[in-house]
Motif scaffolding. Sequence first.
Motif, PDB file in Angstrom:
ATOM      1  N   LEU A 181      69.623  20.682 -34.366  1.00 19.23           N
ATOM      2  CA  LEU A 181      70.488  21.632 -34.730  1.00 19.23           C
ATOM      3  C   LEU A 181      72.096  21.546 -34.957  1.00 19.23           C
ATOM      4  O   LEU A 181      72.478  22.360 -35.704  1.00 19.23           O
ATOM      5  N   LYS A 182      72.051  20.362 -35.754  1.00 15.09           N
ATOM      6  CA  LYS A 182      73.078  19.845 -36.743  1.00 15.09           C
ATOM      7  C   LYS A 182      73.169  21.253 -37.860  1.00 15.09           C
ATOM      8  O   LYS A 182      74.394  21.468 -38.505  1.00 15.09           O
ATOM      9  N   ARG A 183      72.075  21.858 -38.369  1.00 17.56           N
ATOM     10  CA  ARG A 183      71.634  22.207 -39.410  1.00 17.56           C
ATOM     11  C   ARG A 183      71.811  23.707 -39.543  1.00 17.56           C
ATOM     12  O   ARG A 183      72.830  24.382 -40.108  1.00 17.56           O
ATOM     13  N   TYR A 184      72.302  24.011 -38.243  1.00 15.84           N
ATOM     14  CA  TYR A 184      73.016  25.601 -37.834  1.00 15.84           C
ATOM     15  C   TYR A 184      74.053  26.121 -36.900  1.00 15.84           C
ATOM     16  O   TYR A 184      74.453  26.665 -36.584  1.00 15.84           O
ATOM     17  N   HIS A 185      75.165  24.554 -37.343  1.00 19.70           N
ATOM     18  CA  HIS A 185      75.993  24.840 -36.525  1.00 19.70           C
ATOM     19  C   HIS A 185      77.197  26.221 -37.119  1.00 19.70           C
ATOM     20  O   HIS A 185      77.734  26.213 -35.703  1.00 19.70           O
ATOM     21  N   VAL A 233      79.673  31.390 -36.473  1.00 19.61           N
ATOM     22  CA  VAL A 233      80.204  33.105 -37.019  1.00 19.61           C
ATOM     23  C   VAL A 233      79.468  33.891 -35.851  1.00 19.61           C
ATOM     24  O   VAL A 233      79.619  34.227 -36.032  1.00 19.61           O
ATOM     25  N   LEU A 234      78.239  33.160 -35.584  1.00 20.54           N
ATOM     26  CA  LEU A 234      77.685  33.947 -34.683  1.00 20.54           C
ATOM     27  C   LEU A 234      77.804  34.566 -33.020  1.00 20.54           C
ATOM     28  O   LEU A 234      77.978  35.829 -32.960  1.00 20.54           O
ATOM     29  N   ASN A 235      78.374  33.320 -33.452  1.00 20.16           N
ATOM     30  CA  ASN A 235      79.715  33.468 -31.493  1.00 20.16           C
ATOM     31  C   ASN A 235      80.615  34.472 -31.755  1.00 20.16           C
ATOM     32  O   ASN A 235      81.253  35.204 -31.126  1.00 20.16           O
ATOM     33  N   LEU A 236      81.157  34.220 -33.026  1.00 22.40           N
ATOM     34  CA  LEU A 236      82.235  35.083 -33.098  1.00 22.40           C
ATOM     35  C   LEU A 236      82.059  36.270 -33.525  1.00 22.40           C
ATOM     36  O   LEU A 236      82.828  37.719 -32.906  1.00 22.40           O
ATOM     37  N   ILE A 237      81.426  36.674 -34.293  1.00 22.08           N
ATOM     38  CA  ILE A 237      80.440  38.053 -33.799  1.00 22.08           C
ATOM     39  C   ILE A 237      79.802  38.834 -32.746  1.00 22.08           C
ATOM     40  O   ILE A 237      80.633  40.034 -33.168  1.00 22.08           O
ATOM     41  N   LEU A 238      79.376  38.172 -32.451  1.00 19.93           N
ATOM     42  CA  LEU A 238      78.760  38.624 -30.959  1.00 19.93           C
ATOM     43  C   LEU A 238      80.264  39.266 -29.885  1.00 19.93           C
ATOM     44  O   LEU A 238      80.481  40.144 -28.977  1.00 19.93           O
ATOM     45  N   ALA A 284      78.619  32.258 -25.646  1.00 20.26           N
ATOM     46  CA  ALA A 284      79.491  31.532 -25.672  1.00 20.26           C
ATOM     47  C   ALA A 284      79.901  30.058 -25.435  1.00 20.26           C
ATOM     48  O   ALA A 284      80.332  29.164 -25.885  1.00 20.26           O
ATOM     49  N   LYS A 285      79.808  30.581 -24.324  1.00 21.31           N
ATOM     50  CA  LYS A 285      80.528  28.646 -23.817  1.00 21.31           C
ATOM     51  C   LYS A 285      79.053  28.166 -24.951  1.00 21.31           C
ATOM     52  O   LYS A 285      79.358  26.250 -24.702  1.00 21.31           O
ATOM     53  N   THR A 286      77.519  28.136 -23.782  1.00 20.81           N
ATOM     54  CA  THR A 286      77.127  26.982 -24.751  1.00 20.81           C
ATOM     55  C   THR A 286      77.021  27.293 -25.906  1.00 20.81           C
ATOM     56  O   THR A 286      76.321  25.353 -26.305  1.00 20.81           O
ATOM     57  N   VAL A 335      88.173  25.667 -31.069  1.00 21.47           N
ATOM     58  CA  VAL A 335      87.981  25.996 -29.925  1.00 21.47           C
ATOM     59  C   VAL A 335      88.936  27.474 -29.476  1.00 21.47           C
ATOM     60  O   VAL A 335      88.325  28.601 -28.794  1.00 21.47           O
ATOM     61  N   ALA A 336      89.614  27.410 -29.990  1.00 22.74           N
ATOM     62  CA  ALA A 336      91.081  28.420 -30.083  1.00 22.74           C
ATOM     63  C   ALA A 336      90.050  29.956 -30.124  1.00 22.74           C
ATOM     64  O   ALA A 336      91.295  30.788 -29.507  1.00 22.74           O
ATOM     65  N   VAL A 337      89.328  30.367 -31.749  1.00 25.35           N
ATOM     66  CA  VAL A 337      89.821  31.145 -31.633  1.00 25.35           C
ATOM     67  C   VAL A 337      88.363  31.718 -30.798  1.00 25.35           C
ATOM     68  O   VAL A 337      88.790  33.255 -30.373  1.00 25.35           O
ATOM     69  N   PRO A 338      87.833  31.508 -30.315  1.00 25.40           N
ATOM     70  CA  PRO A 338      86.735  32.262 -29.431  1.00 25.40           C
ATOM     71  C   PRO A 338      87.311  32.558 -28.179  1.00 25.40           C
ATOM     72  O   PRO A 338      87.139  33.640 -27.739  1.00 25.40           O
ATOM     73  N   MET A 339      87.930  31.726 -28.122  1.00 25.89           N
ATOM     74  CA  MET A 339      88.710  31.072 -26.645  1.00 25.89           C
ATOM     75  C   MET A 339      90.187  33.206 -26.388  1.00 25.89           C
ATOM     76  O   MET A 339      89.848  33.685 -25.906  1.00 25.89           O
ATOM     77  N   LEU A 340      90.395  33.199 -27.542  1.00 28.11           N
ATOM     78  CA  LEU A 340      91.332  34.252 -27.740  1.00 28.11           C
ATOM     79  C   LEU A 340      89.864  35.588 -27.455  1.00 28.11           C
ATOM     80  O   LEU A 340      90.996  36.921 -27.041  1.00 28.11           O
TER      81      LEU A 340
END
Length: 378
Positions: free
Chosen positions: A69-73, A78-83, A114-116, A146-151
């Motif tokens: 998973l370290k390779r894809y963090h 970025v995918l999390n923010l896009i969604l 987003a949590k996972t 963490v603040a970016v996805p939180m907002l």
Amino acid sequence: MLERRLWRNLDYYFVGSVIALLLISLAVLSSAAANVATDPYYYVKKQLIWIFIGLSGLTLVLLTDYQQLKRYHLPLYVLNLILLAAVMLIGHEAKGAQRWINLGPFLLQPSEFAKTITVITLACFLDKRQGKLNRWQDLILPFTYVAVPMLLILKQPDLGTALVLLAILFGMLYVGGANPRLLLLIAGGGLLLAGLALYAHFHFGLPLPLQDYQLRRLVVVLNPYNDGQGGTGAGYHVIQSQIAIGSGGWWGVGFRQGSQVQLHFLPEHHTDFIFSVVGEELGFVRTVGILALYFLLIYRMIRIAARAKDMFGALLVGGVASMFTFHILVNVGMTTGIMPVTGIPLPLFSYGGSAMLANMLALGLVLNVNLRRQKILF
């Protein structure tokens, strides 16, 4: 395929508690949703589908060493923010919130995943900063991360899920070796500041970046009867939930016999307030038994984290444990009236496809670390 020797590490208490909670949840859901749709088993059937999809996802997670998973963090972050950003552009709106993306057969709720995803990406982020989390300035980057996805989640608006990310952050910082006193000071200072801000808002009109109904839910815990009339007040849910749980007594009023549930006095009783159904129909003794299963689940997570072979694995499990613990405490707290109503579902119990799938993927991460806690020697 998994190496056969890895299965010797499987935590059967953990797996057993998950299976028990899922089976009980389906029984409770069949009662809670009996009169919600035309088909009394409509939501049970849909939840069953999501459980099987979740188990498939959990299995896929197990097939890959969590170290990969370290390779894809970064792509995951970025995918999390896009969604989350996509929700604001093409999201489906319901009940005053825009949290879902319509995919035809089902609605996807990115904030649940987003949590996972935050657990995975933050674990990679903190793993690289071992021994560098002891000063105030050391915590600026993790909080910003963490603040970016939180907002983006707050924008939907979804205060409850945003708070979950905050709980994940504090839990993982603690596991990662951050100074506990510093974390307590930040948490205490944050709660004090939030309380002062709410006081200033209601007494002096200080503007806050929250919807009016969210603000009412945060303070209604002090006295739900101040805003509990007409079925729409912020305190109405709490009042009806307390009546339901209180009427259950020691052994409950019986399966599908709860007046608050079956007569629809209690809103959202198959989602956020499903614990009230447990209290009314199953009673105090059985409710304690279900909470004991949750306790066992969290305890086994802590044990798995402590026995992980590396910090990255411990961070992954610590993040999932923090997420589940916060969900359980807040959901049970809001249904009993000792915590604000934030719309946080009860893991593995509340109806919801995105939540079920995201939770099962998170549990897959825990089992992944558990199975690979020891290096296989040949």
